[in-house]
Design an enzyme around this catalytic site. Structure first.
Site, mmCIF file in Angstrom:
data_model
loop_
_atom_site.group_PDB
_atom_site.id
_atom_site.type_symbol
_atom_site.label_atom_id
_atom_site.label_comp_id
_atom_site.label_asym_id
_atom_site.label_seq_id
_atom_site.Cartn_x
_atom_site.Cartn_y
_atom_site.Cartn_z
ATOM 1 N N ASP A 42 55.731 45.878 9.777
ATOM 2 C CA ASP A 42 55.172 44.841 10.632
ATOM 3 C C ASP A 42 55.974 44.591 11.904
ATOM 4 O O ASP A 42 55.422 44.162 12.908
ATOM 5 C CB ASP A 42 55.097 43.516 9.862
ATOM 6 C CG ASP A 42 54.013 43.543 8.817
ATOM 7 O OD1 ASP A 42 53.146 44.420 8.901
ATOM 8 O OD2 ASP A 42 54.042 42.682 7.919
ATOM 9 N N SER A 91 44.429 35.109 12.322
ATOM 10 C CA SER A 91 45.790 35.599 12.140
ATOM 11 C C SER A 91 46.758 34.550 12.678
ATOM 12 O O SER A 91 46.346 33.466 13.109
ATOM 13 C CB SER A 91 45.976 36.930 12.864
ATOM 14 O OG SER A 91 45.679 36.785 14.242
ATOM 15 N N GLU A 125 56.942 28.261 4.438
ATOM 16 C CA GLU A 125 56.641 28.992 3.200
ATOM 17 C C GLU A 125 56.834 30.484 3.428
ATOM 18 O O GLU A 125 56.674 30.968 4.560
ATOM 19 C CB GLU A 125 55.196 28.719 2.768
ATOM 20 C CG GLU A 125 54.174 29.235 3.763
ATOM 21 C CD GLU A 125 52.768 28.748 3.477
ATOM 22 O OE1 GLU A 125 51.972 29.568 2.988
ATOM 23 O OE2 GLU A 125 52.467 27.568 3.747
ATOM 24 N N LYS A 127 56.032 34.313 3.860
ATOM 25 C CA LYS A 127 54.841 35.042 4.288
ATOM 26 C C LYS A 127 54.668 36.249 3.377
ATOM 27 O O LYS A 127 55.410 37.228 3.455
ATOM 28 C CB LYS A 127 54.975 35.483 5.745
ATOM 29 C CG LYS A 127 53.724 36.152 6.292
ATOM 30 C CD LYS A 127 53.899 36.510 7.764
ATOM 31 C CE LYS A 127 52.614 37.110 8.327
ATOM 32 N NZ LYS A 127 52.250 38.366 7.652
ATOM 33 N N ASP A 129 53.432 39.632 1.798
ATOM 34 C CA ASP A 129 52.958 40.899 2.341
ATOM 35 C C ASP A 129 51.903 41.463 1.394
ATOM 36 O O ASP A 129 52.181 42.258 0.500
ATOM 37 C CB ASP A 129 54.128 41.885 2.483
ATOM 38 C CG ASP A 129 53.732 43.118 3.304
ATOM 39 O OD1 ASP A 129 52.646 43.111 3.904
ATOM 40 O OD2 ASP A 129 54.523 44.074 3.333
ATOM 41 N N TYR A 245 47.425 29.306 -0.175
ATOM 42 C CA TYR A 245 48.221 28.617 0.844
ATOM 43 C C TYR A 245 47.377 27.947 1.927
ATOM 44 O O TYR A 245 47.915 27.331 2.846
ATOM 45 C CB TYR A 245 49.214 29.576 1.516
ATOM 46 C CG TYR A 245 48.599 30.826 2.107
ATOM 47 C CD1 TYR A 245 47.783 30.780 3.230
ATOM 48 C CD2 TYR A 245 48.852 32.076 1.538
ATOM 49 C CE1 TYR A 245 47.230 31.916 3.765
ATOM 50 C CE2 TYR A 245 48.303 33.225 2.075
ATOM 51 C CZ TYR A 245 47.494 33.142 3.195
ATOM 52 O OH TYR A 245 46.943 34.282 3.723
ATOM 53 N N LYS A 333 59.042 36.340 11.737
ATOM 54 C CA LYS A 333 59.124 37.628 11.061
ATOM 55 C C LYS A 333 60.570 38.076 10.854
ATOM 56 O O LYS A 333 61.460 37.744 11.630
ATOM 57 C CB LYS A 333 58.364 38.686 11.866
ATOM 58 C CG LYS A 333 56.917 38.317 12.176
ATOM 59 C CD LYS A 333 56.082 38.092 10.932
ATOM 60 C CE LYS A 333 55.691 39.366 10.250
ATOM 61 N NZ LYS A 333 54.709 40.161 10.988
ATOM 62 N N CYS A 438 42.464 68.012 31.365
ATOM 63 C CA CYS A 438 42.044 67.445 30.086
ATOM 64 C C CYS A 438 42.015 68.538 29.025
ATOM 65 O O CYS A 438 41.380 69.580 29.229
ATOM 66 C CB CYS A 438 40.658 66.813 30.226
ATOM 67 S SG CYS A 438 39.958 66.249 28.658
ATOM 68 N N CYS A 441 38.067 69.110 27.939
ATOM 69 C CA CYS A 441 37.008 69.658 28.792
ATOM 70 C C CYS A 441 37.531 70.464 29.965
ATOM 71 O O CYS A 441 36.737 71.088 30.688
ATOM 72 C CB CYS A 441 36.100 68.541 29.289
ATOM 73 S SG CYS A 441 36.868 67.424 30.490
ATOM 74 N N CYS A 456 41.281 61.724 32.365
ATOM 75 C CA CYS A 456 40.363 62.839 32.566
ATOM 76 C C CYS A 456 39.267 62.406 33.528
ATOM 77 O O CYS A 456 38.694 61.322 33.400
ATOM 78 C CB CYS A 456 39.762 63.253 31.220
ATOM 79 S SG CYS A 456 38.363 64.373 31.354
ATOM 80 N N CYS A 462 32.915 65.284 29.401
ATOM 81 C CA CYS A 462 34.064 65.436 28.509
ATOM 82 C C CYS A 462 33.646 65.074 27.092
ATOM 83 O O CYS A 462 33.288 63.919 26.823
ATOM 84 C CB CYS A 462 35.220 64.537 28.955
ATOM 85 S SG CYS A 462 36.655 64.615 27.852
#
Length: 715
Positions: A42, A91, A125, A127, A129, A245, A333, A438, A441, A456, A462
């Site tokens: 993360d 989030s 609290e 977090k 995973d 939670y 985090k 590119c 193409c 490109c 393409c």
């Protein structure tokens, strides 16, 4: 995060980097949320999102419609029925050090108009995973369970969630998820995290080995993969756990505080995390963070940080939400992880806007339990050892095929190469030469002045751009045609059946034998083929905003599509406005720029897409097959500003500008940054200046802040 580095960016550099970040983070969300297969941890993901946020704060006009700050999760899998969340599952914004937490507290105090010494309590609290899950109860009975999905629509995993409800974990008298609840509100949505303990994860992998089945990389992948099994019998054999939670829709409040509501969930029989605590301000929050970090290794399950929330629910209500995150919560985090591995090759991928993105193919390496095999190399400058300002990074060391490289493991995204060990560089290794054509193409790949990305120039010829545009067209937020996902549309393109979006709607009439051809393909039968053709027909009726987003116009993402369609309300009105803007009619150009959230870069991209030429021809061919539904104004009962365009100017003294804007939008108003003939109401505080004068000249109703508060009183 290097704030000074962001402050030194030029506008062109910032624009280019925001484009790179949007692409990398979007791919990461698909891998992590949609496929349960993250390549890294993360913290790198968080670092990229933080970088994106810093650049957007420095250059707000450059914020992209497809900005990572506007995205939540990934589209739900086509293998599950879909559940629309009544209350979106959002989030959290992220913090990475103590200064971020102090700033979080200060930001909330400013928003609420609180002083530095006013008491402000938070919960803290761990977090977890794992995988987010929402449980809906009606009259105390579990009705359905859904994953977060993209925040608005999730996957129906009710049968699998019931297997958790049937299992009593060690140390518990009751299952983590109750099937029936006494004394609950008539409607109760409980939200939390499905996870797997370290001990159960080890036992599961032991059983996988004994059956010669694939082992899981980490407990999070195991939990997510188990919950999202189409066969519930498989889920039943997996030892899943659940921490509650939060909550979604409620028919009656649980409490007047966050802590009180969580304790109420515990009373209903849900497992809540015992390390949840009340904290007085940043000092207490950081002290609890240190405590949890010290306990992390002994918890017996994975966590990746600590979540802080304003405890007073009335203050949470005032603070409200940004587009994808609540203002009243933040995730602090834990630091990132690193690993060294061999860079086997550098490959170029071509996106739907023609951007050439270099990707490092790595010898697979396990970092923190996750296998990493790819890493983003961003652009030519990054490979040569330069940042977006032309300054040296990695000590000026370039990146070459065959190098021994250090990679970050962090989050939902492809990892990044952090360093190169020159002592292990093979003799005779060649400097990487970025292609000027590119690879798909052969068209020239041009890097324009001020742009960090090669693009490109092939456009519609393409194949890579064409396929990526088609994948975008059938995406969840666009046409979302059942049975026609990215894999199918790529195959149809290679078969020559679909070269541009309009071809999808002529499949039936062009291929009288199309059904037979589909039936003969692996994975297709008569029933699934008929179902596909029927699904295509059903999508001829489509909302305005979905059509605009589906076109994949550069800089015009889902949020911008909604903004633009709310302003123009119908497809014919948009076409008229774009034709006028392309013809250099200043009024329509000004109207477009007057939409709050639409800047010069986005406006030019939109107008260019509708200018006469191959792209416009393709759009007209598509819309000829469609019945495009007009956009609707929000229907807010009793709101005096629903559907109106409101402009705030001057100094607001009783609420912050951000709170005023959020309140107006919640009441169905459209908030604009400029005054025009279409403005319905100007709210002017002291120092209003030119906007107030222009409103007076145009005869637009103008009120002061007290008048605004009186207007919306009680709503």
């Amino acid at each position: 995060m290097d704030n000074k580095a962001v402050e030194a960016l030029t506008e062109a550099e910032a624009k280019a980097e925001l484009a790179q970040l949007a692409g990398a983070l979007a791919q990461a969300n698909i891998l992590y949320h949609g496929q349960d297969a993250p390549g890294i941890s993360d913290s790198e993901y968080d670092a990229l999102k933080q970088r994106n946020a810093l650049i957007e704060a420095r250059f707000p006009k450059l914020k992209r419609p497809d900005s990572p700050s506007e995205q939540v999760g990934a589209a739900p899998s086509e293998g599950f029925a879909k559940v629309t969340h009544v209350v979106r599952m959002l989030s959290l914004s992220n913090a990475f050090d103590g200064d971020d937490i102090i700033e979080f507290d200060e930001r909330i105090r400013r928003y609420l108009g609180l002083g530095d010494v006013a008491p402000l309590e938070y919960t803290a609290e761990p977090k977890i995973d794992g995988l987010s899950l929402s449980l809906r109860y009606e009259a105390g009975k579990l009705i359905h369970a859904a994953t977060r999905g993209d925040g608005a629509v999730g996957e129906n995993v009710t049968t699998n969630a019931r297997t958790i409800a049937e299992r009593v974990a060690e140390g518990r008298k009751l299952p983590d998820i109750p099937l029936l609840i006494d004394g609950a509100p008539d409607v109760l949505e409980v939200r939390g995290e499905v996870y797997m303990s370290h001990a159960d994860f080890a036992d599961l992998n032991t059983r996988q080995v004994a059956r010669s089945d694939k082992q899981f990389a980490n407990p999070r992948n195991a939990a997510a993969g188990s919950l999202r099994q189409l066969d519930s019998a498989v889920t039943r054999r997996r030892p899943l756990r659940f921490f509650a939670y939060a909550w979604g829709e409620l028919s009656a409040p649980l409490s007047d505080t966050q802590m009180g509501a969580i304790e109420r969930l515990n009373d209903f029989g849900f497992q809540i995390n015992p390390l949840t605590a009340l904290c007085d301000g940043p000092a207490g929050m950081l002290a609890h963070y240190d405590k949890i970090e010290q306990l992390r290794a002994a918890l017996g399950y994975d966590i990746d940080g600590v979540v802080y929330k304003v405890n007073d629910l009335s203050l949470q209500g005032r603070l409200g939400f940004r587009s994808t995150t609540p203002r009243w919560a933040i995730a602090h985090k834990f630091p990132a992880e690193l690993a060294w591995t061999h860079l086997e090759a550098i490959e170029i991928q071509v996106g739907r806007t023609g951007a050439l993105s270099p990707v490092a193919r790595l010898q697979p390496v396990t970092v923190g339990g996750v296998v990493v095999s790819n890493a983003t190399l961003h652009n030519q400058d990054y490979i040569t050892g330069l940042d977006s300002k032309g300054q040296e990074i990695r000590g000026g060391k370039d990146i070459r095929e065959g190098d021994w490289v250090q990679v970050y493991r962090a989050g939902d995204v492809i990892p990044k190469v952090a360093n190169v060990d020159l002592s292990k560089r093979p003799e005779g290794s060649a400097v990487y030469v970025f292609p000027d054509k590119c690879p798909e193409c052969g068209s020239p790949a041009i890097r324009e002045d001020g742009d960090a990305v090669h693009r490109c120039t092939g456009g519609l010829i393409c194949p890579a751009q064409a396929v990526e545009k088609l994948k975008h067209f059938v995406g969840r937020a666009a046409f979302d045609i059942e049975g026609l996902g990215a894999k199918q549309v790529e195959q149809f393109y290679l078969d020559g059946w679909v070269k541009e979006p309009s071809d999808i709607f002529t499949l039936g009439e062009r291929f009288s034998s199309g059904l037979q051809q589909l039936k003969n393909r692996e994975g297709w039968g008569e029933k699934s083929a008929n179902k596909l053709f029927q699904a295509i027909e059903e999508k001829r009726n489509i909302p305005f905003a979905r059509v605009l987003f589906s076109l994949g116009i550069r800089h015009v993402g889902e949020q911008a599509s909604n903004l633009i369609t709310r302003n123009y309300t119908s497809w014919p009105a948009l076409i008229t406005a774009m034709d006028a803007a392309a013809a250099c009619e200043g009024v329509e150009w000004d109207n477009l720029l007057g939409i709050d959230g639409v800047g010069d870069v986005m406006a030019r991209s939109l107008v260019m897409a509708f200018a006469p030429g191959p792209e416009r021809d393709s759009i007209d061919k598509l819309t000829g097959h469609l019945n495009i539904e007009d956009a609707e104004h929000p229907d807010i009962d009793g709101s005096p500003v629903a559907g109106k365009i409101v402009v705030f100017t001057g100094t607001l003294e009783k609420m912050t500008r951000a709170e005023a804007k959020a309140r107006a939008e919640a009441l169905g108003a459209k908030v604009s940054g400029s005054v025009s003939a279409k403005t319905d109401l100007l709210v002017a505080g002291p120092g209003a200046g030119s906007k107030a004068k222009k409103a007076a000249d145009l005869g637009i109703e103008t009120i002061d802040e007290d008048g605004w508060l009186q207007l919306i009183d009680g709503l």
